[in-house]
Design a protein around this motif. Structure first.
Motif, short mmCIF file in Angstrom:
data_model
loop_
_atom_site.label_atom_id
_atom_site.label_comp_id
_atom_site.label_asym_id
_atom_site.label_seq_id
_atom_site.Cartn_x
_atom_site.Cartn_y
_atom_site.Cartn_z
N TRP A 278 0.85 -1.20 0.00
CA TRP A 278 0.00 0.00 0.00
C TRP A 278 0.88 1.25 0.00
CZ3 TRP A 278 -5.35 -0.10 -0.12
CH2 TRP A 278 -6.01 1.11 0.07
N PRO A 279 0.53 2.30 -0.78
CA PRO A 279 1.33 3.54 -0.77
C PRO A 279 1.39 4.16 0.63
CG PRO A 279 -0.23 3.52 -2.61
CD PRO A 279 -0.59 2.35 -1.75
N LYS A 280 2.56 4.65 1.00
CA LYS A 280 2.75 5.17 2.35
C LYS A 280 1.98 6.45 2.61
CE LYS A 280 7.32 3.07 2.93
NZ LYS A 280 8.77 3.32 3.19
N ASP A 281 1.65 7.21 1.55
CA ASP A 281 0.98 8.49 1.76
C ASP A 281 -0.52 8.43 1.50
OD1 ASP A 281 1.14 8.11 -0.96
OD2 ASP A 281 1.71 10.17 -1.43
N LEU A 282 -1.09 7.22 1.36
CA LEU A 282 -2.53 7.06 1.10
C LEU A 282 -3.22 6.48 2.32
CD1 LEU A 282 -4.85 7.21 -0.98
CD2 LEU A 282 -4.26 4.88 -1.68
N LEU A 283 -4.33 7.10 2.73
CA LEU A 283 -5.09 6.64 3.89
C LEU A 283 -5.51 5.19 3.72
CD1 LEU A 283 -7.81 8.64 5.76
CD2 LEU A 283 -8.26 6.29 5.08
N LYS A 284 -5.24 4.37 4.74
CA LYS A 284 -5.56 2.94 4.68
C LYS A 284 -6.95 2.66 5.23
CE LYS A 284 -0.90 1.13 5.50
NZ LYS A 284 -0.10 0.31 6.44
N PRO A 285 -7.64 1.68 4.65
CA PRO A 285 -8.88 1.20 5.26
C PRO A 285 -8.56 0.25 6.42
CG PRO A 285 -8.44 -0.02 3.26
CD PRO A 285 -7.34 1.02 3.37
N ASP A 286 -9.53 0.06 7.30
CA ASP A 286 -9.35 -0.90 8.39
C ASP A 286 -9.47 -2.33 7.90
OD1 ASP A 286 -9.28 0.85 10.91
OD2 ASP A 286 -11.05 1.60 9.86
N LEU A 287 -10.23 -2.51 6.83
CA LEU A 287 -10.52 -3.85 6.35
C LEU A 287 -10.77 -3.80 4.85
CD1 LEU A 287 -11.23 -6.87 7.07
CD2 LEU A 287 -13.59 -6.10 7.37
N VAL A 288 -10.25 -4.80 4.11
CA VAL A 288 -10.51 -4.92 2.67
C VAL A 288 -11.14 -6.30 2.43
CG1 VAL A 288 -9.55 -4.90 0.34
CG2 VAL A 288 -8.54 -3.46 2.12
#
Length: 363
Positions: A278-288
């Motif tokens: 995942w890109p380091k500067d992109l907000l992550k979801p809690d679950l995919v």
């Protein structure tokens, strides 16, 4: 970056021209040349044209086509021919001052298969952008000839440089077409009283057709920047309620990798490769969550839908190997990875399964 964008547009224009006129009787294949060692930037993309009749008109038409290319660096005409000893040679020709000049000659010899597909080291430069700046620079180079590119950049510019998720959970739902993704995302959103977002977001989805017709590097930059616009929406909405996202970065990356890495599953980047991160500067979801159904059931669901398909969606239906590559790439995504959900049962059972996973993984 501007040079790569210009070269990609020239490459696409040449492909369109090689499929018509005097070249229609020829066999056309994509050609990829690379330097041993697999360093990014060593690739050369081209075309292999074979005239079954070996007519002089074909060569003449190719030289005329090269004469219309004013972009720099200008493409070369390469010819493959065998000498009396059976050795294969490649001769490169360039147009200079109205005539043709030989600029290279090399013997073609077999070599070992590289440990990675030659395009893999180059992926972060033109399809799987590692951060917002990489995608931004591509669309910035497109503003002179695609007015909508500036509009996309203006929207990205309005987003905060750094965003953080609120206290409510963020769930991204992924899946191929006809896996029930639209139905599930809406049902889950209703059940959790969550905000439903989509990538690309509505503010730029009106321009999808424009960018879908552009070369890969431009098309992928558009979808990548769409994720960052969605991220700013996620940050705002997740302070007030749960958020469900209909596709996010995993879709952008998986389709890009599966499209650009030719051949079968064995040529994909191995598990845990950096391209799956995942890109380091992109907000992550809690679950995919990744919804899946069998190829046969998916085909049955697609029948009669009558919806306009993107290039990738049409390829999914026509090419089973491409579909398998997309599915494997989804399963290799990391940080966060995908929780696979069998979407074959009834709508109610799938919804119950999804809600159970969310309850177990999210507060």
């Amino acid at each position: 970056c501007g040079v790569r964008v210009q070269a990609a547009r020239l490459h696409q224009r040449l492909l369109q021209q090689l499929r018509c006129g005097p070249f229609q009787r020829c066999q056309l294949r994509r050609l990829l040349c690379y330097s041993p060692g697999g360093q990014a930037g060593c690739l050369q993309h081209g075309f292999l044209l074979r005239d079954p009749h070996d007519g002089p008109d074909t060569r003449r038409a190719l030289l005329e086509l090269l004469g219309t290319c004013q972009e720099a660096p200008r493409p070369h005409l390469g010819e493959f021919e065998a000498d009396p000893l059976g050795q294969l040679w490649q001769r490169l020709w360039a147009l200079q001052d109205g005539g043709q000049v030989q600029v290279g000659c090399a013997r073609v010899a077999p070599t070992r298969e590289p440990p990675l597909h030659p395009v893999v080291p180059d992926l972060p430069s033109y399809v799987v952008f590692p951060d917002v700046d990489a995608a931004w620079s591509v669309l910035e180079a497109c503003t002179p000839f695609i007015p909508e590119a500036q509009a996309v950049l203006d929207l990205v510019d309005q987003c905060p440089k750094q965003v953080w998720k609120g206290k409510f959970p963020v769930i991204a739902i992924e899946g191929l077409d006809a896996t029930g993704k639209t139905t599930v995302t809406q049902s889950v959103s209703d059940s959790l009283k969550a905000v439903l977002l989509k990538s690309p977001p509505s503010c730029i989805s009106q321009w999808r057709k424009i960018f879908d017709d552009e070369p890969t590097i431009i098309r992928r930059a558009f979808y990548s920047l769409g994720n960052y616009i969605v991220a700013s929406e996620i940050a705002k909405e997740s302070t007030k309620s749960p958020v469900i996202v209909d596709r996010y970065w995993h879709s952008t990356a998986t389709y890009a990798i599966a499209t650009e890495v030719s051949g079968g599953l064995q040529h994909l980047p191995p598990a845990h490769h950096s391209v799956y991160q995942w890109p380091k500067d992109l907000l992550k979801p809690d679950l995919v969550l990744l919804l899946t159904v069998s190829p046969k059931e998916r085909e049955q669901r697609l029948e009669g839908r009558g919806m306009e398909k993107t290039r990738e969606e049409a390829e999914l239906e026509a090419n089973s190997i491409f579909r398998e590559k997309v599915e494997v790439c989804y399963q290799r995504m990391e940080n966060p990875g995908c929780h696979v959900v069998d979407a074959s049962p009834s709508r109610e059972k799938v919804l119950q399964k999804v809600l159970s996973i969310i309850q177990n993984h999210c507060n």
